[in-house]
Structure formats: structure tokens, C-alpha cells
Design a protein around this motif. Structure first.
Motif, PDB file in Angstrom:
ATOM      1  N   PHE A 128       0.863  -1.069  -0.161  1.00  0.00           N
ATOM      2  CA  PHE A 128      -0.352   0.099   0.452  1.00  0.00           C
ATOM      3  C   PHE A 128       0.986   0.478   0.020  1.00  0.00           C
ATOM      4  O   PHE A 128       1.766   1.621   0.510  1.00  0.00           O
ATOM      5  CB  PHE A 128      -0.598  -0.016   1.179  1.00  0.00           C
ATOM      6  CG  PHE A 128      -1.409   2.002   1.583  1.00  0.00           C
ATOM      7  CD1 PHE A 128      -3.010   1.135   0.803  1.00  0.00           C
ATOM      8  CD2 PHE A 128      -1.666   2.126   2.241  1.00  0.00           C
ATOM      9  CE1 PHE A 128      -3.728   2.154   0.700  1.00  0.00           C
ATOM     10  CE2 PHE A 128      -2.160   3.262   2.155  1.00  0.00           C
ATOM     11  CZ  PHE A 128      -3.717   3.408   1.829  1.00  0.00           C
ATOM     12  N   LYS A 129       0.423   2.248  -0.581  1.00  0.00           N
ATOM     13  CA  LYS A 129       1.548   3.120  -0.590  1.00  0.00           C
ATOM     14  C   LYS A 129       0.129   4.561  -1.187  1.00  0.00           C
ATOM     15  O   LYS A 129      -0.525   4.411  -2.366  1.00  0.00           O
ATOM     16  CB  LYS A 129       2.347   3.395  -1.483  1.00  0.00           C
ATOM     17  CG  LYS A 129       3.208   4.735  -1.848  1.00  0.00           C
ATOM     18  CD  LYS A 129       4.294   5.183  -2.306  1.00  0.00           C
ATOM     19  CE  LYS A 129       4.226   5.534  -3.697  1.00  0.00           C
ATOM     20  NZ  LYS A 129       5.918   5.378  -4.301  1.00  0.00           N
ATOM     21  N   GLN A 130      -0.049   5.851  -0.104  1.00  0.00           N
ATOM     22  CA  GLN A 130      -1.134   6.152  -0.655  1.00  0.00           C
ATOM     23  C   GLN A 130      -0.963   7.480  -0.017  1.00  0.00           C
ATOM     24  O   GLN A 130       0.190   7.867   0.853  1.00  0.00           O
ATOM     25  CB  GLN A 130      -2.298   6.073  -0.264  1.00  0.00           C
ATOM     26  CG  GLN A 130      -3.354   7.125  -0.740  1.00  0.00           C
ATOM     27  CD  GLN A 130      -4.853   6.720  -0.286  1.00  0.00           C
ATOM     28  OE1 GLN A 130      -5.037   5.021   0.079  1.00  0.00           O
ATOM     29  NE2 GLN A 130      -6.007   7.770   0.619  1.00  0.00           N
ATOM     30  N   ALA A 131      -0.679   9.277  -0.843  1.00  0.00           N
ATOM     31  CA  ALA A 131      -0.834  10.391   0.142  1.00  0.00           C
ATOM     32  C   ALA A 131      -1.903  10.547   0.501  1.00  0.00           C
ATOM     33  O   ALA A 131      -3.090  10.665   0.182  1.00  0.00           O
ATOM     34  CB  ALA A 131       0.230  11.095  -1.128  1.00  0.00           C
ATOM     35  N   GLY A 132      -1.726  11.817   1.526  1.00  0.00           N
ATOM     36  CA  GLY A 132      -2.530  12.334   1.708  1.00  0.00           C
ATOM     37  C   GLY A 132      -2.672  11.883   3.497  1.00  0.00           C
ATOM     38  O   GLY A 132      -2.508  10.675   4.182  1.00  0.00           O
ATOM     39  N   ALA A 133      -3.463  12.643   4.325  1.00  0.00           N
ATOM     40  CA  ALA A 133      -3.756  12.142   5.653  1.00  0.00           C
ATOM     41  C   ALA A 133      -5.212  11.499   6.013  1.00  0.00           C
ATOM     42  O   ALA A 133      -5.749  11.431   4.949  1.00  0.00           O
ATOM     43  CB  ALA A 133      -3.741  13.465   7.104  1.00  0.00           C
ATOM     44  N   LEU A 134      -5.038  10.273   7.212  1.00  0.00           N
ATOM     45  CA  LEU A 134      -6.245   9.480   7.019  1.00  0.00           C
ATOM     46  C   LEU A 134      -6.505   9.770   8.050  1.00  0.00           C
ATOM     47  O   LEU A 134      -6.354  10.899   9.518  1.00  0.00           O
ATOM     48  CB  LEU A 134      -5.759   7.914   7.270  1.00  0.00           C
ATOM     49  CG  LEU A 134      -5.276   7.892   5.572  1.00  0.00           C
ATOM     50  CD1 LEU A 134      -4.100   6.352   6.196  1.00  0.00           C
ATOM     51  CD2 LEU A 134      -5.720   7.771   4.721  1.00  0.00           C
ATOM     52  N   ARG A 135      -7.520   9.607   8.406  1.00  0.00           N
ATOM     53  CA  ARG A 135      -8.278   9.901  10.588  1.00  0.00           C
ATOM     54  C   ARG A 135      -7.886   9.144  10.879  1.00  0.00           C
ATOM     55  O   ARG A 135      -7.461   7.683  10.148  1.00  0.00           O
ATOM     56  CB  ARG A 135      -9.678   9.631   9.148  1.00  0.00           C
ATOM     57  CG  ARG A 135     -10.881  10.926   8.988  1.00  0.00           C
ATOM     58  CD  ARG A 135     -12.626  11.325   8.904  1.00  0.00           C
ATOM     59  NE  ARG A 135     -12.878   9.575   8.917  1.00  0.00           N
ATOM     60  CZ  ARG A 135     -13.667   9.615   7.483  1.00  0.00           C
ATOM     61  NH1 ARG A 135     -14.350  10.682   7.457  1.00  0.00           N
ATOM     62  NH2 ARG A 135     -13.653   8.712   7.583  1.00  0.00           N
ATOM     63  N   GLY A 136      -8.262   8.811  12.208  1.00  0.00           N
ATOM     64  CA  GLY A 136      -7.469   7.529  13.426  1.00  0.00           C
ATOM     65  C   GLY A 136      -8.348   5.793  12.697  1.00  0.00           C
ATOM     66  O   GLY A 136      -8.036   5.418  12.702  1.00  0.00           O
ATOM     67  N   SER A 137      -9.815   5.984  12.191  1.00  0.00           N
ATOM     68  CA  SER A 137     -10.721   5.438  12.132  1.00  0.00           C
ATOM     69  C   SER A 137     -10.303   4.026  11.504  1.00  0.00           C
ATOM     70  O   SER A 137     -10.416   2.976  10.543  1.00  0.00           O
ATOM     71  CB  SER A 137     -12.071   5.282  11.890  1.00  0.00           C
ATOM     72  OG  SER A 137     -12.510   6.340  10.469  1.00  0.00           O
TER      73      SER A 137
END
Length: 164
Positions: A128-137
């Protein structure tokens, strides 16, 4: 007495006085000792990676999450506490951070185009590789998917798709 403040014992008023050099050094040393004492025994939840230990970390651990970040990046600062909390909740996973300003060659080799970028490797394979901030959930869901992924079955399925 707090640094830079003095309290009068007769009136109870707090007087702001210019601290002397000795007093400032004492405050600084006391603060440093408190911080050091608080950190003793604390488990470091994330690991800083460099180009020298990146490959070894990915190949020698079952599951590794890598956060590519920068000090000047607002979304990186927002994602940092979410990432730390997930690392504390999952001590069986290696959570690493790469400062792209300090490790420009590594960021370039990993083809990092934006920050923050989250990369997940399982048994040395990037899954997996993705740019961007994620939410905790969302991060928790992603971790659960990565843990449950059968890498051998996924490879076999991929090879079957290529053959067809």
C-alpha cells in the motif's frame, strides 16, 4: 517558584522579575531533568528511518508502516498524533517515519510526490502507498486489512491474472 516569577510571602503577589543567568540555567536544567525522568521507561512508538536502515527495516519485519512527512507540512502535523496513537495501540507492528527534508534520496527512491504519504510493507513487499492524511478510523481499518492480508494468496492471484 516558577521560572521568571517570584511570589512575595507577605502579600502573596506574583512579581515578574528579570531572571538571572544562573536562575535561568537552573530552570532549564530542572525542566530537562523532569523531561528525561518522565521519558525513562517510555516506549518509543515510532522509529525514524534513514536510507541506511530503510531496506533492512522493511525486509526484517512482518509488517511495517512508514509515514513520509515534512516539518513544514500542515497535514503531516495533523496526521502525526493519529499515527502515534495507532502505533501505541499496535506494538506488534513497526511504525516508522521518514523526514523527506533530511532523507531526500530515500524519498526520491520511494517515489514520494506529496506528503504525508503512508506506505505499508508486509514481509518486505510494498502492499500500500497513498498520499494524504488519514482519520484514525481509516488508519485502523487499513491496519486491520494489512494484518489479515495473505501475501502468498495475493501473489498467486496476481500471477493468475497476468497469465490470463
Amino acid at each position: 517558584m516558577r521560572c521568571g516569577h517570584a511570589t512575595s510571602t507577605t502579600t502573596g503577589l506574583r512579581l515578574r522579575a528579570k531572571p538571572t543567568r544562573v536562575f535561568v540555567e537552573w530552570c532549564w536544567n530542572a525542566r530537562s531533568q523532569r523531561k528525561r525522568r518522565d521519558m525513562e521507561g517510555a516506549i518509543m512508538a515510532t522509529t525514524a528511518l534513514t536510507a541506511q536502515d530503510f531496506e533492512q527495516t522493511l525486509t526484517s519485519n512482518e509488517l511495517v508502516l512508514v509515514d513520509f512527512w515534512a516539518t513544514w507540512c500542515g497535514p503531516c502535523k495533523a496526521f502525526g498524533p493519529v499515527y502515534e496513537k495507532a502505533s501505541e495501540a499496535n506494538p506488534d507492528i513497526v511504525f516508522a517515519k521518514v523526514d523527506i527534508d533530511q532523507n531526500q534520496e530515500l524519498a526520491s527512491a520511494a517515489d514520494i510526490k506529496a506528503v504525508p504519504t503512508l506506505m505499508i510493507a508486509k514481509k518486505g513487499q510494498i502492499i500500500f502507498k497513498q498520499a494524504g492524511a488519514l482519520r484514525g478510523s481509516d488508519l485502523d481499518d487499513l491496519i486491520a486489512q494489512a494484518k489479515s492480508l495473505d501475501l502468498d494468496a495475493a501473489k498467486a492471484q496476481s500471477e493468475d491474472a497476468v497469465k490470463a
